[in-house]
Design a protein around this motif. Structure first.
Motif, mmCIF file in Angstrom:
data_model
loop_
_atom_site.group_PDB
_atom_site.id
_atom_site.type_symbol
_atom_site.label_atom_id
_atom_site.label_comp_id
_atom_site.label_asym_id
_atom_site.label_seq_id
_atom_site.Cartn_x
_atom_site.Cartn_y
_atom_site.Cartn_z
ATOM 1 N N LEU A 120 -7.413 -63.918 -0.780
ATOM 2 C CA LEU A 120 -7.582 -62.996 0.168
ATOM 3 C C LEU A 120 -8.394 -62.317 0.997
ATOM 4 C CD1 LEU A 120 -5.353 -62.151 2.703
ATOM 5 C CD2 LEU A 120 -5.519 -60.021 0.692
ATOM 6 N N LYS A 121 -9.505 -61.596 0.750
ATOM 7 C CA LYS A 121 -10.693 -61.577 1.347
ATOM 8 C C LYS A 121 -11.892 -62.089 1.228
ATOM 9 C CE LYS A 121 -10.720 -57.695 -2.010
ATOM 10 N NZ LYS A 121 -11.233 -57.085 -3.438
ATOM 11 N N ARG A 122 -12.047 -63.243 0.657
ATOM 12 C CA ARG A 122 -12.643 -64.533 1.001
ATOM 13 C C ARG A 122 -12.202 -64.869 2.069
ATOM 14 N NH1 ARG A 122 -14.953 -69.500 -1.946
ATOM 15 N NH2 ARG A 122 -15.168 -70.866 0.262
ATOM 16 N N TYR A 123 -10.854 -65.642 2.317
ATOM 17 C CA TYR A 123 -10.228 -65.899 3.666
ATOM 18 C C TYR A 123 -10.558 -65.536 5.012
ATOM 19 C CZ TYR A 123 -6.142 -66.943 6.893
ATOM 20 O OH TYR A 123 -5.433 -67.484 8.269
ATOM 21 N N LEU A 124 -10.138 -63.328 5.272
ATOM 22 C CA LEU A 124 -10.586 -62.656 6.265
ATOM 23 C C LEU A 124 -12.133 -62.426 6.420
ATOM 24 C CD1 LEU A 124 -7.979 -59.927 5.360
ATOM 25 C CD2 LEU A 124 -7.546 -62.078 7.003
ATOM 26 N N PHE A 125 -13.046 -62.465 5.584
ATOM 27 C CA PHE A 125 -13.725 -62.357 5.768
ATOM 28 C C PHE A 125 -14.879 -63.766 6.423
ATOM 29 C CE2 PHE A 125 -18.667 -63.831 4.876
ATOM 30 C CZ PHE A 125 -19.484 -62.410 5.218
ATOM 31 N N GLU A 126 -14.107 -64.595 6.537
ATOM 32 C CA GLU A 126 -14.634 -66.013 6.554
ATOM 33 C C GLU A 126 -13.915 -66.875 8.184
ATOM 34 O OE1 GLU A 126 -13.766 -69.075 3.765
ATOM 35 O OE2 GLU A 126 -15.710 -69.185 3.045
ATOM 36 N N LYS A 127 -13.050 -65.350 8.471
ATOM 37 C CA LYS A 127 -12.750 -65.513 9.475
ATOM 38 C C LYS A 127 -13.132 -64.268 10.476
ATOM 39 C CE LYS A 127 -7.894 -65.879 10.760
ATOM 40 N NZ LYS A 127 -6.739 -64.974 10.934
ATOM 41 N N GLY A 128 -14.014 -63.676 9.689
ATOM 42 C CA GLY A 128 -14.764 -62.340 10.674
ATOM 43 C C GLY A 128 -13.065 -61.012 10.891
ATOM 44 N N GLU A 129 -12.730 -61.115 10.321
ATOM 45 C CA GLU A 129 -11.401 -59.804 10.207
ATOM 46 C C GLU A 129 -12.292 -58.924 8.785
ATOM 47 O OE1 GLU A 129 -7.915 -60.813 10.981
ATOM 48 O OE2 GLU A 129 -7.898 -62.522 12.062
ATOM 49 N N TYR A 130 -13.360 -59.337 8.384
ATOM 50 C CA TYR A 130 -12.614 -57.994 7.097
ATOM 51 C C TYR A 130 -14.495 -58.170 7.198
ATOM 52 C CZ TYR A 130 -13.502 -56.724 1.796
ATOM 53 O OH TYR A 130 -14.904 -55.953 1.461
ATOM 54 N N ASP A 131 -15.031 -57.077 6.962
ATOM 55 C CA ASP A 131 -16.850 -57.011 6.701
ATOM 56 C C ASP A 131 -16.928 -56.002 5.662
ATOM 57 O OD1 ASP A 131 -19.832 -56.637 6.521
ATOM 58 O OD2 ASP A 131 -19.658 -57.337 8.798
ATOM 59 N N PRO A 132 -17.148 -56.183 4.326
ATOM 60 C CA PRO A 132 -17.035 -55.298 3.588
ATOM 61 C C PRO A 132 -18.761 -54.115 3.467
ATOM 62 C CG PRO A 132 -17.737 -57.307 2.791
ATOM 63 C CD PRO A 132 -17.388 -57.690 4.067
ATOM 64 N N GLN A 133 -18.638 -55.041 4.302
ATOM 65 C CA GLN A 133 -20.721 -53.723 4.797
ATOM 66 C C GLN A 133 -19.947 -52.684 5.893
ATOM 67 O OE1 GLN A 133 -23.649 -53.819 3.431
ATOM 68 N NE2 GLN A 133 -22.531 -55.369 1.960
ATOM 69 N N LYS A 134 -19.360 -52.915 6.611
ATOM 70 C CA LYS A 134 -18.922 -52.082 7.912
ATOM 71 C C LYS A 134 -17.142 -50.728 7.102
ATOM 72 C CE LYS A 134 -20.137 -55.143 11.366
ATOM 73 N NZ LYS A 134 -19.080 -55.722 13.085
ATOM 74 N N GLU A 135 -16.823 -52.012 5.961
ATOM 75 C CA GLU A 135 -15.401 -50.456 5.337
ATOM 76 C C GLU A 135 -16.157 -49.496 4.249
ATOM 77 O OE1 GLU A 135 -12.512 -50.138 6.534
ATOM 78 O OE2 GLU A 135 -13.016 -52.231 7.582
ATOM 79 N N GLN A 136 -15.452 -48.241 4.839
ATOM 80 C CA GLN A 136 -16.180 -47.107 4.373
ATOM 81 C C GLN A 136 -14.936 -46.793 2.517
ATOM 82 O OE1 GLN A 136 -17.771 -44.084 6.933
ATOM 83 N NE2 GLN A 136 -15.906 -44.340 7.668
ATOM 84 N N SER A 137 -13.609 -47.258 2.501
ATOM 85 C CA SER A 137 -12.493 -47.070 2.419
ATOM 86 C C SER A 137 -11.916 -47.998 1.694
ATOM 87 C CB SER A 137 -11.929 -45.531 2.207
ATOM 88 O OG SER A 137 -11.698 -45.622 3.016
ATOM 89 N N PHE A 138 -12.132 -49.084 3.085
ATOM 90 C CA PHE A 138 -10.500 -49.728 2.621
ATOM 91 C C PHE A 138 -10.863 -51.609 2.454
ATOM 92 C CE2 PHE A 138 -7.754 -53.114 4.488
ATOM 93 C CZ PHE A 138 -6.401 -53.151 4.330
ATOM 94 N N THR A 139 -10.219 -51.597 1.105
ATOM 95 C CA THR A 139 -10.286 -53.784 1.143
ATOM 96 C C THR A 139 -8.919 -54.331 1.086
ATOM 97 O OG1 THR A 139 -9.719 -52.805 -0.822
ATOM 98 C CG2 THR A 139 -11.870 -52.819 0.071
ATOM 99 N N PRO A 140 -8.182 -55.728 1.959
ATOM 100 C CA PRO A 140 -7.854 -55.966 2.397
ATOM 101 C C PRO A 140 -6.941 -55.662 0.667
ATOM 102 C CG PRO A 140 -9.273 -56.812 3.484
ATOM 103 C CD PRO A 140 -9.850 -56.158 2.639
ATOM 104 N N ALA A 141 -5.516 -55.911 0.566
ATOM 105 C CA ALA A 141 -4.561 -55.593 -0.946
ATOM 106 C C ALA A 141 -3.333 -56.208 -0.164
ATOM 107 C CB ALA A 141 -4.574 -53.838 -0.797
ATOM 108 N N LEU A 142 -2.704 -56.922 -1.847
ATOM 109 C CA LEU A 142 -2.021 -57.083 -1.959
ATOM 110 C C LEU A 142 -0.464 -55.711 -2.309
ATOM 111 C CD1 LEU A 142 -2.088 -59.850 -5.149
ATOM 112 C CD2 LEU A 142 -1.954 -60.169 -1.960
ATOM 113 N N CYS A 143 0.646 -56.203 -1.288
ATOM 114 C CA CYS A 143 1.519 -55.155 -1.452
ATOM 115 C C CYS A 143 2.639 -55.248 -2.932
ATOM 116 C CB CYS A 143 2.253 -54.293 0.048
ATOM 117 S SG CYS A 143 1.109 -54.359 1.258
ATOM 118 N N ASN A 144 3.006 -56.139 -4.024
ATOM 119 C CA ASN A 144 3.628 -56.847 -4.813
ATOM 120 C C ASN A 144 2.897 -57.421 -5.235
ATOM 121 O OD1 ASN A 144 4.314 -58.721 -2.193
ATOM 122 N ND2 ASN A 144 5.983 -59.447 -3.827
ATOM 123 N N ARG A 145 2.892 -57.275 -6.678
ATOM 124 C CA ARG A 145 2.816 -58.202 -7.678
ATOM 125 C C ARG A 145 3.760 -59.415 -8.660
ATOM 126 N NH1 ARG A 145 -1.873 -55.666 -10.514
ATOM 127 N NH2 ARG A 145 -1.319 -57.203 -12.232
#
Length: 322
Positions: A120-145
Motif C-alpha cells: 500500500l505504501k509503495r503504491y501511494l508513494f509511486e502515485k505521489g500521494e505519500y511522501d515519508p519525508q514530509k509526514e511527521q507522524s502518519f503513514t498509510p494504514a490498514l483498518c482491519n486485519r
C-alpha cells in the motif's frame, strides 16, 4: 529550540502520542517531565500530554538534539515490497484492497518486507500521494486485519482523519463484514447466531472456544447461513459481529463443521485428498451503515462493496471438491 507545525495528518492527536511517533528516541518519562517544566510548549504556552493538536498548531521543543533522529532515506523498506494490489475501490480518502491468500497484512515473525501494508505504501508513494519525508507522524494504514491464508477485502486509510473515522465505525459495528466459506458437513439449523467465548494462546497462535465465560476469554458472535450443499461440503455466508482472532475458523470447528483445508482447527484426515492446504475462507463483502459518526466519509454510508474473485468458488460450484 526546534519548532514543529502540525499538519492535517497530525491534527486530532494528543500531544504525547504525536511526540512518541515524532521522537521515538525520547523516553516517555523524560517527555512528560519536559512537558511539566515547559521545555515542550504548545503555541507558546504550557500544555499537557492530553491536549489535542489542531492544524497549524506550533510545538516548541527545548530539548537536546540527540533526541531528533534523522528520518530514513525515502528508499524505505516498502519499496522492496511487491507492486501488485487488487484494488476494489479507491477515492481521495480510502482504498479497498482485495487481499490474496498467502500475503500477510503486517510484518510477522518472518520479518519479510513484502506485506500488504508495505505494498500500500509503495503504491501511494509511486502515485505521489505519500511522501515519508514530509509526514511527521502518519503513514498509510490498514483498518482491519485478515489472516495470511484468508483472502478478502481490507480497508486502508490514506490520511489520519479517515483512519480515525473508519476505526471508530468498525469499533461501533457500523461496518458490516461478510465472508464466504466451505465447511465439512451441513450445519443444523441452516442459519443461526453463534455466541461463545474465545481465549487466545499467543505463544502458539491458536484460540480455544468456550461456551461459558472464562478468565481471559472474549465474547465472540458470528452469524451463519447455509447457501448450498454439495456432497460432504456446504457453502456458508458468515456475518462477523465481533472480530476475534481466528473467530470463524474456531467457532465453526467448535460446532463440528470445520472449514475445508483448515489444518489448525480441522481434522487433517478429513482434508486429505481435497488438495486444499489452507482454509477456504474469503471476506467477500463490506457494507458501510448510515451513521453521523462517518463524518467526512458520509458519502460511503449505505454503500456495499463486493468481490467476485473468490478462489474456491469455481471448485465448489462445479463439484470438484471431493
Amino acid at each position: 529550540m526546534k519548532e514543529i507545525i502540525a499538519s492535517s495528518n497530525d491534527a486530532g492527536q494528543r500531544v504525547d502520542k504525536f511526540l512518541q511517533k515524532m521522537l521515538p528516541a525520547l523516553p516517555g518519562t523524560l517527555m512528560y517531565r519536559y512537558i511539566r517544566i515547559k521545555r515542550i510548549k504548545l503555541n507558546g504556552k504550557r500544555c499537557t500530554g492530553s491536549d489535542c493538536l489542531a492544524v497549524g498548531d506550533r510545538l516548541e521543543l527545548y530539548i537536546n538534539d540527540e533526541f531528533f533522529t534523522e528520518k530514513k532515506s525515502f528508499v524505505e523498506d516498502f519499496l522492496s515490497a511487491g507492486n501488485h494490489l487488487d484494488i476494489l475501490y479507491e477515492d481521495q480518502n480510502i482504498i479497498l484492497i482485495d487481499k490474496r491468500p498467502g500475503l500477510v497484512v503486517h510484518e510477522d515473525e518472518s520479518g519479510g518486507a513484502d506485506t500488504l501494508v508495505n505494498r500500500l505504501k509503495r503504491y501511494l508513494f509511486e502515485k505521489g500521494e505519500y511522501d515519508p519525508q514530509k509526514e511527521q507522524s502518519f503513514t498509510p494504514a490498514l483498518c482491519n486485519r485478515i489472516d495470511r491464508n484468508t483472502g478478502g477485502i481490507v480497508v486502508a486509510a490514506k490520511n489520519a482523519a479517515t483512519l480515525r473515522v473508519v476505526n471508530e465505525l468498525i469499533k461501533q459495528r457500523l461496518v458490516e463484514k461478510y465472508y464466504l466459506c466451505v465447511v465439512h458437513g451441513r450445519p443444523v439449523p441452516d442459519s443461526a447466531t453463534l455466541r461463545c467465548y474465545i481465549k487466545k494462546d499467543a505463544e502458539r497462535n491458536i484460540v480455544t472456544v468456550y461456551d461459558k465465560p472464562v478468565s481471559g476469554g472474549l465474547n465472540a458472535i458470528t452469524k451463519y447461513r447455509v447457501l448450498e450443499e454439495r456432497g460432504r461440503f456446504s457453502l456458508l455466508e458468515i456475518e462477523l459481529m465481533t472480530g476475534r482472532t481466528h473467530q470463524i475458523r474456531a467457532q465453526m470447528a467448535h460446532i463440528g463443521h470445520p472449514l475445508l483445508g483448515d489444518a489448525k482447527y480441522g481434522v487433517n484426515q478429513e482434508n486429505k485428498g481435497t488438495g486444499y492446504k489452507h482454509q477456504a475462507l474469503y471476506a467477500f463483502k463490506l457494507i458501510f451503515k448510515k451513521s453521523e459518526l462517518a463524518g467526512h466519509l458520509q458519502y460511503l454510508c449505505g454503500k456495499e462493496f463486493e468481490t467476485e474473485n473468490i478462489w474456491f468458488m469455481e471448485d465448489f460450484s462445479s463439484g470438484k471438491i471431493v
